[in-house]
Enzyme design. Sequence first.
Site, mmCIF file in Angstrom:
data_model
loop_
_atom_site.group_PDB
_atom_site.id
_atom_site.type_symbol
_atom_site.label_atom_id
_atom_site.label_comp_id
_atom_site.label_asym_id
_atom_site.label_seq_id
_atom_site.Cartn_x
_atom_site.Cartn_y
_atom_site.Cartn_z
ATOM 1 N N LYS A 141 104.107 -60.094 3.540
ATOM 2 C CA LYS A 141 105.220 -60.093 2.584
ATOM 3 C C LYS A 141 105.131 -58.804 1.775
ATOM 4 O O LYS A 141 104.090 -58.520 1.173
ATOM 5 C CB LYS A 141 105.131 -61.292 1.631
ATOM 6 C CG LYS A 141 105.727 -62.563 2.208
ATOM 7 C CD LYS A 141 105.899 -63.608 1.112
ATOM 8 C CE LYS A 141 106.411 -64.904 1.657
ATOM 9 N NZ LYS A 141 106.533 -65.943 0.622
ATOM 10 N N GLU A 183 93.757 -67.563 -7.659
ATOM 11 C CA GLU A 183 94.223 -67.719 -6.267
ATOM 12 C C GLU A 183 93.089 -68.266 -5.390
ATOM 13 O O GLU A 183 93.329 -69.059 -4.487
ATOM 14 C CB GLU A 183 94.742 -66.384 -5.710
ATOM 15 C CG GLU A 183 95.855 -65.726 -6.527
ATOM 16 C CD GLU A 183 97.230 -66.430 -6.437
ATOM 17 O OE1 GLU A 183 97.369 -67.397 -5.658
ATOM 18 O OE2 GLU A 183 98.156 -65.997 -7.149
ATOM 19 N N LYS A 222 94.711 -68.466 4.534
ATOM 20 C CA LYS A 222 96.022 -67.818 4.501
ATOM 21 C C LYS A 222 96.460 -67.448 5.922
ATOM 22 O O LYS A 222 97.607 -67.660 6.294
ATOM 23 C CB LYS A 222 96.012 -66.574 3.595
ATOM 24 C CG LYS A 222 97.361 -65.888 3.579
ATOM 25 C CD LYS A 222 97.760 -65.281 2.287
ATOM 26 C CE LYS A 222 99.211 -64.792 2.340
ATOM 27 N NZ LYS A 222 99.606 -64.036 1.160
ATOM 28 N N HIS A 246 102.645 -72.317 -8.325
ATOM 29 C CA HIS A 246 103.459 -71.126 -8.572
ATOM 30 C C HIS A 246 104.848 -71.415 -9.139
ATOM 31 O O HIS A 246 105.420 -70.559 -9.801
ATOM 32 C CB HIS A 246 103.574 -70.277 -7.301
ATOM 33 C CG HIS A 246 102.340 -69.462 -7.023
ATOM 34 N ND1 HIS A 246 101.099 -70.044 -6.844
ATOM 35 C CD2 HIS A 246 102.146 -68.121 -6.927
ATOM 36 C CE1 HIS A 246 100.211 -69.089 -6.625
ATOM 37 N NE2 HIS A 246 100.814 -67.918 -6.668
ATOM 38 N N HIS A 250 105.689 -69.192 -12.220
ATOM 39 C CA HIS A 250 106.811 -68.244 -12.303
ATOM 40 C C HIS A 250 107.654 -68.526 -13.537
ATOM 41 O O HIS A 250 108.111 -67.608 -14.221
ATOM 42 C CB HIS A 250 107.673 -68.326 -11.035
ATOM 43 C CG HIS A 250 106.989 -67.775 -9.827
ATOM 44 N ND1 HIS A 250 107.233 -68.207 -8.543
ATOM 45 C CD2 HIS A 250 106.025 -66.828 -9.705
ATOM 46 C CE1 HIS A 250 106.468 -67.540 -7.689
ATOM 47 N NE2 HIS A 250 105.722 -66.705 -8.383
#
Length: 361
Positions: A141, A183, A222, A246, A250
């Site tokens: 990404k 994370e 991941k 998240h 956010h």
Amino acid sequence: MVKTLTVNLGPRSYVIQLGKDLSGAVKTLVKELNSEGRRIAVLSDTKVQTAQSGALREMFGESAVLAVEPGESAKSIATLGTVLEFLAERRLDRGGVLFAVGGGVIGDLGGFAAATYLRGIGFYQVPTTLLAMVDSSVGGKTGINLAAGKNLAGAFHQPRGVFIATDLLRTLPAREFAAGMAEVIKYGLLGDAELFARLEQSPLTPESTDLAEVIRRCCAIKARIVEADERELAQEGGRALLNLGHTFAHAIEQAAGYGTYLHGEAVAIGLNAAAQLSVKLGTLPPAEARRIEAVLAAHALPVRLASPLPLPELMAATMRDKKVRGGLPRFVVMNRLGEAATRDGVPPDLAEACFRAVGAA
Ligand SMILES: NC(=O)c1ccc[n+]([C@@H]2O[C@H](COP(=O)([O-])OP(=O)(O)OC[C@H]3O[C@@H](n4cnc5c(N)ncnc54)[C@H](O)[C@@H]3O)[C@@H](O)[C@H]2O)c1
């Protein structure tokens, strides 16, 4: 000892190398590319350039390094333009290769520049923050921010390889290391109960002898998730699981104003909120939510807002999230420590209660 991990994506597969110092491996690759007549370019930020000048010289010799301003503001259209012009000035052709040496900002910006320059050239990730090592450097990404919001322009563009050298973390400020730990803890919660138990035993620090192994475990989770759902198209689960905590985070970042909390700090509060939501939905026993809170706190991370944020703003930000489906936000909840699931149709009053539990007013 260098460990490797392959991200299996057919023709876009690549190897992640993990070790203490990988400057020799990068140097060898640069030599190989040069001997094939392929030009290279190096992108970094000014803080990394100063803190890691020796490593940069060791890896890239006298090659020019474009060092942009540090921080999130570099993920802009203006800086993207600067990077693209730099690639053109360096006369990179389609065989050219960009090395992104820095945190998630440099990886996202450099990756997007590599995705668009000449309609796509190869790039390598050399992450220098813990967050970038366990998260942003893997998975392809890339992107930048727009005035309207974070990461609104971007592309899926997998790197050709990732070099994770833990020695680079020596100069990383402690607050940034802690932010990356949010994370790491997230990976334990969503896919690796043993990793969570390891973190519960004693906090992971830059000096921990198993630091590289912990990073490898995170990358392995991941990689597995990205291999199954590269473009986040799965109806349930899939890549969206990486968003555990998240949706809350956010909203907190947006309501507090970007920069108030580091992303990882907002994620830590978000993980606590997600644990509260899982308890309220009956999927997680309250005692496990307390264990999660304790591990976050043990890694110098906040579990509540430092000062209250208005609930209406947090809820409005939640409803604007990219992951809203059918008018209701999408959350990731825990079925148990080490297993997560996506959950649609969470009633707004439940989400509100979770924001209140972490200090919203
Ligand atoms: N692409 C993805 O999948 C993905 C995933 C998660 C996050 N992200 C993005 O990552 C970004 C955050 O990344 P980050 O937390 O690494 O932030 P960052 O890149 O801004 O780095 C944090 C700070 O640490 C400094 N720094 C980096 N390495 C250093 C070192 N070794 N020594 C001294 N200082 C160093 C940087 O100059 C910067 O000031 C966000 O933009 C986020 O959107 C992307």
